[in-house]
Design an enzyme around this catalytic site. Structure first.
Site, mmCIF file in Angstrom:
data_model
loop_
_atom_site.group_PDB
_atom_site.id
_atom_site.type_symbol
_atom_site.label_atom_id
_atom_site.label_comp_id
_atom_site.label_asym_id
_atom_site.label_seq_id
_atom_site.Cartn_x
_atom_site.Cartn_y
_atom_site.Cartn_z
ATOM 1 C CE LYS A 4 -3.277 6.583 4.303
ATOM 2 N NZ LYS A 4 -2.447 5.385 4.310
HETATM 3 N N1 PMP Z 1 -4.528 8.413 -1.605
HETATM 4 C C1 PMP Z 1 -4.210 9.324 -0.688
HETATM 5 C C2 PMP Z 1 -4.704 10.722 -0.861
HETATM 6 C C3 PMP Z 1 -3.398 8.984 0.400
HETATM 7 O O1 PMP Z 1 -3.069 9.907 1.323
HETATM 8 C C4 PMP Z 1 -2.916 7.651 0.499
HETATM 9 C C5 PMP Z 1 -2.010 7.274 1.642
HETATM 10 N N2 PMP Z 1 -0.647 7.537 1.452
HETATM 11 C C6 PMP Z 1 -3.269 6.735 -0.503
HETATM 12 C C7 PMP Z 1 -4.093 7.153 -1.528
HETATM 13 C C8 PMP Z 1 -2.774 5.318 -0.502
HETATM 14 O O2 PMP Z 1 -3.342 4.515 0.500
HETATM 15 P P1 PMP Z 1 -2.436 3.451 1.216
HETATM 16 O O3 PMP Z 1 -1.391 4.182 1.983
HETATM 17 O O4 PMP Z 1 -3.370 2.699 2.122
HETATM 18 O O5 PMP Z 1 -1.817 2.578 0.186
#
Ligand code: PMP
Length: 345
Positions: free
Chosen positions: A48
């Site tokens: 992120k």
């Molecule tokens: N794994 C974790 C620990 C996350 O915080 C997130 C984000 N919600 C994701 C996977 C999924 O990534 P994305 O939001 O880019 O689909």
């Protein structure tokens, strides 16, 4: 002439360019070649960081954000941490609405990074005024000059990965990647990487990992939003109870679902076999990869990249706590997989 200092100007310069690491032992019975894109190497310990920096810098470029302004977001923790980190360095206020499912560690970290945190009930519908979506929207409407990052419905979330993570993976695999395996939450990661890779080679298969209790897989297959698919589950950050527009369903070939229990065990297995201390959804992604292998998706020439979104240190009171595992019924106390602690008196 004096040598130049080899220092970075600040922590933001370390975002991205995470390593691709070959998986050796956990894949020893699988057919194919397997590599992990380990996003825990980002300075904020998750993928992120990329979207936080990218979206904030886009808003600055457009003149929407100026120092002293406020950044508002809904987050299961990681996006919040990254936004708080970027906000500190760039001089913004950061307000976060988080789900009560987030671990206490995560919430404490956000506070430590200077954010104001609202904890909202996890098991209410997205349009309930108590949900973290509605709480964030309200805060945004009340604070003049605030920017709502809105990661679930922000196309820039996809762009961030299209411009960084996708090209990195293409380069790191010398264009040989055949399959991408990635969790889908907002969908930004899988959609951005998937779009970039398919533009380079339309045959690359893009496979999303979803949770039991989430609507994404069924929506992908039928384009139907089925509320009957929704029920509580443990994994944080993966799967959804709504359809995010930051998910480009057309660029995803297939979704598979994984259980809370198998994902937890696989996360622990990654630590023990590969020395990779990664988060719960990394365990989920690896578990999904194993299930794909069982269904014969890969062959000897497959070059499979699995994305590990964050670092294991965020889950000390959950997946990496024997007590928590036992409380979930994931193993009984007599049969823990970790060596017992010996106390010397
Ligand atoms: N794994 C974790 C620990 C996350 O915080 C997130 C984000 N919600 C994701 C996977 C999924 O990534 P994305 O939001 O880019 O689909």
């Amino acid at each position: 002439m004096k040598d130049e200092l080899l220092a970075h100007n600040n922590v933001l310069e370390l975002i991205g360019n995470t390593p691709l690491i070959k998986l050796n032992r956990i894949t020893s019975n699988l057919i194919g070649n397997f590599y992990a894109k380990v996003e825990g190497f980002n300075p904020g310990h998750s993928t992120k960081d990329r979207i936080a920096l990218y979206i904030i810098e886009e808003a600055e470029r457009k003149g929407i954000l100026t120092p002293g302004d406020t950044i508002v977001e809904t987050t299961s923790g990681n996006t919040g941490f990254s936004l708080a980190m970027v906000s500190i360095l760039k001089g913004y206020e950061c307000i976060l609405a988080v789900s009560s499912k987030s671990s206490k560690d995560k919430i404490d970290m956000l506070k430590t990074m200077g954010a104001k945190v609202y904890v909202c009930p996890a098991n209410v519908s997205a349009d309930d005024p108590r949900s973290y979506y509605q709480v964030a929207k309200k805060i945004h409407s009340e604070i003049k000059g605030s920017v709502y990052i809105n990661q679930y419905f922000n196309e820039l979330n996809i762009d961030a990965h299209y411009k960084s993570t996708g090209p990195e993976i293409w380069k790191q695999t010398a264009g040989r990647i055949t399959h991408l395996v990635a969790c889908s939450g907002t969908g930004g990661t899988i959609s951005g990487i998937g779009r970039f890779l398919k533009e380079q080679n339309k045959d690359v298969k893009v496979i999303g990992i979803d949770a039991y209790g989430s609507v994404l897989k069924k929506y992908h297959e039928t384009r139907e939003f089925d509320v009957n698919e929704i029920y509580p589950y443990r994994i944080e950050g993966l799967g959804k109870n709504l359809i995010p527009t930051a998910t480009d369903f057309d660029n995803i070939d297939q979704f598979i679902k994984v259980t809370d229990e198998s994902s937890a065990h696989t996360a622990r297995e990654l630590a023990k076999t590969e020395g990779l201390f990664v988060g719960y959804t990394s365990g989920a992604a690896m578990q999904g990869l194993k299930q794909l292998d069982e269904s014969g998706v890969f062959n000897e020439d497959s070059v499979v990249v699995v994305v590990f979104p964050d670092h294991g240190s965020r889950y000390m009171s959950k997946v990496y706590s024997d007590d928590w595992m036992e409380q979930q019924g994931f193993f009984d106390a007599k049969n823990t997989e970790t060596a017992p602690i010996e106390y010397i008196k």
